[in-house]
Structures are given as C-alpha cells and as structure tokens.
Design a protein around this motif. Structure first.
Motif, mmCIF file in Angstrom:
data_model
loop_
_atom_site.group_PDB
_atom_site.id
_atom_site.type_symbol
_atom_site.label_atom_id
_atom_site.label_comp_id
_atom_site.label_asym_id
_atom_site.label_seq_id
_atom_site.Cartn_x
_atom_site.Cartn_y
_atom_site.Cartn_z
ATOM 1 N N GLU A 93 70.672 148.571 132.676
ATOM 2 C CA GLU A 93 69.347 148.580 133.495
ATOM 3 C C GLU A 93 69.548 148.490 135.002
ATOM 4 N N LYS A 94 70.727 147.867 135.377
ATOM 5 C CA LYS A 94 71.363 148.106 136.606
ATOM 6 C C LYS A 94 71.583 149.587 137.102
ATOM 7 N N ALA A 95 71.900 150.133 136.208
ATOM 8 C CA ALA A 95 72.319 151.805 136.447
ATOM 9 C C ALA A 95 70.825 152.474 136.323
ATOM 10 N N GLY A 96 69.759 151.757 136.190
ATOM 11 C CA GLY A 96 68.427 152.563 136.444
ATOM 12 C C GLY A 96 68.067 153.548 135.164
ATOM 13 N N VAL A 97 68.671 153.163 134.064
ATOM 14 C CA VAL A 97 68.311 154.050 132.966
ATOM 15 C C VAL A 97 67.277 153.479 132.319
ATOM 16 N N PRO A 98 66.094 154.443 132.093
ATOM 17 C CA PRO A 98 64.738 153.881 131.656
ATOM 18 C C PRO A 98 64.986 153.473 130.070
ATOM 19 N N GLY A 99 64.182 152.326 129.771
ATOM 20 C CA GLY A 99 63.959 151.897 128.490
ATOM 21 C C GLY A 99 64.996 150.804 128.231
ATOM 22 N N PHE A 100 66.021 150.384 129.302
ATOM 23 C CA PHE A 100 66.873 149.505 129.116
ATOM 24 C C PHE A 100 66.789 148.271 129.835
ATOM 25 N N PHE A 101 66.540 147.042 129.344
ATOM 26 C CA PHE A 101 66.518 145.795 129.863
ATOM 27 C C PHE A 101 66.961 144.766 128.996
ATOM 28 N N VAL A 102 67.225 143.566 129.320
ATOM 29 C CA VAL A 102 67.920 142.645 128.690
ATOM 30 C C VAL A 102 66.645 142.061 127.825
ATOM 31 N N THR A 103 66.974 141.943 126.237
ATOM 32 C CA THR A 103 66.240 141.582 125.380
ATOM 33 C C THR A 103 66.932 141.271 124.227
#
Length: 176
Positions: free
Chosen positions: A138-148
């Motif tokens: 997410e921090k690298a800006g990769v779409p679709g990634f977030f903590v879940t």
C-alpha cells in the motif's frame, strides 16, 4: 531524456502489453473474483508495473515470507521433537505399565494443548506477516493493496500478487 530511458511511445506500448496480460490473467479467475478486479484496478496496476520497483518489492516480500515460514515450521518441529522425546523417556522409565499408561495419557493431553497453543501463535505471526506485506505494498502505491483481514479481499490480493509474479518472470522487451 537519457539514452537508457524509454521513449513515451515505448512506455505506452509496454503499458498496453502489461494491461493486456493482466486482463488475460483476470479472465482466468473464478467469476466471484473477476468482479473484484475491475479494469481500473488492472490499469492502475499495469501503470505501477512500468518500472521494476514493484517487481523487486514483491520478490523481496516473497523471500522474507519463505524465510519466516521456514523458521515457524522449525519452531513447530522443535515442539513435536520435544514431545516425542518426552514420550520416549516415559516408555524407557522404570514405572509400572499402569503408571506409564496414566502418565502417557497426561502427557498426550498436555502435548495436544501445547501444540494447539503453538499453532495459534504461529498463525498470529503469519497473519502479522500478511498485514506487514499489505502495508508495504500500500505504501509503495500498488493498487488493490491495503491492510485487511477480510478473507475475500486477501484472496484478491493473493491473485494480484500472483499476476505480478507471473509478469516478473515474463520477458518484457524494453522497446515494446
């Protein structure tokens, strides 16, 4: 623009190539996951993969995960080996057969609880590793990634990681 930098046209061709590959991969997914991977997500991912940074991040995360899994597996094996040696000690003890049987029953019950507790700790550590990976991507800006922690979202992210890994193994000419 330096000699090694791709032209805008080459970048555009590479983007189209990546997007086409991602769309093909997404079509292979089970229908319930296909709808969770819209064209906007694939387009953002293709754009993100134009330089090799994300490929390197994913490969690094994969190496860390393998080392972690191996370490956790070794921890589990140590517990099992300890249990085996405790049972062997009991069998070789000078106790009467009845006493051995009683002690064995107590030992096996304790071993089962201890292994269950160990497994729970290992799962928590693996869950933390997943969360760390999600956060990094997410921090690298990769779409679709977030903590879940939602299983379906994690499964989609696993598919996206698979796409990235498959693309990283593909030869993508720089002058596409």
């Amino acid at each position: 623009m330096s000699i090694n930098e791709p032209t805008p046209e080459a970048l555009q061709r590479k983007l189209y190539f990546l997007l086409e590959q991602l769309q093909d991969m997404a079509r292979e997914l089970p229908p319930k996951y296909q709808m969770r991977v819209p064209i906007e997500l694939l387009s953002g991912l293709a754009n993100c993969l134009l330089n090799d940074t994300v490929f390197e991040i994913v490969k690094g995360l994969m190496e860390i995960q393998h080392v972690t899994e191996k370490h956790l597996f070794q921890q589990r094996l140590q517990i099992i080996n300890k249990h085996t040696s405790e049972i062997e000690s009991l069998v070789n003890s000078l106790l009467t057969p009845e006493e051995k049987e009683d002690q064995k029953h107590i030992l096996l019950k304790r071993h089962k609880e201890e292994l269950k507790l160990t497994d729970m700790k290992l799962v928590i550590q693996l869950d933390q590793k997943v969360s760390d990976q999600q956060d990094t991507l997410e921090k690298a800006g990769v779409p679709g990634f977030f903590v879940t922690t939602k299983p379906i979202e994690i499964k989609v992210q696993m598919y996206l990681l698979d796409f990235i890994l498959r693309l990283s193994k593909m030869y993508i000419p720089q002058d596409l």
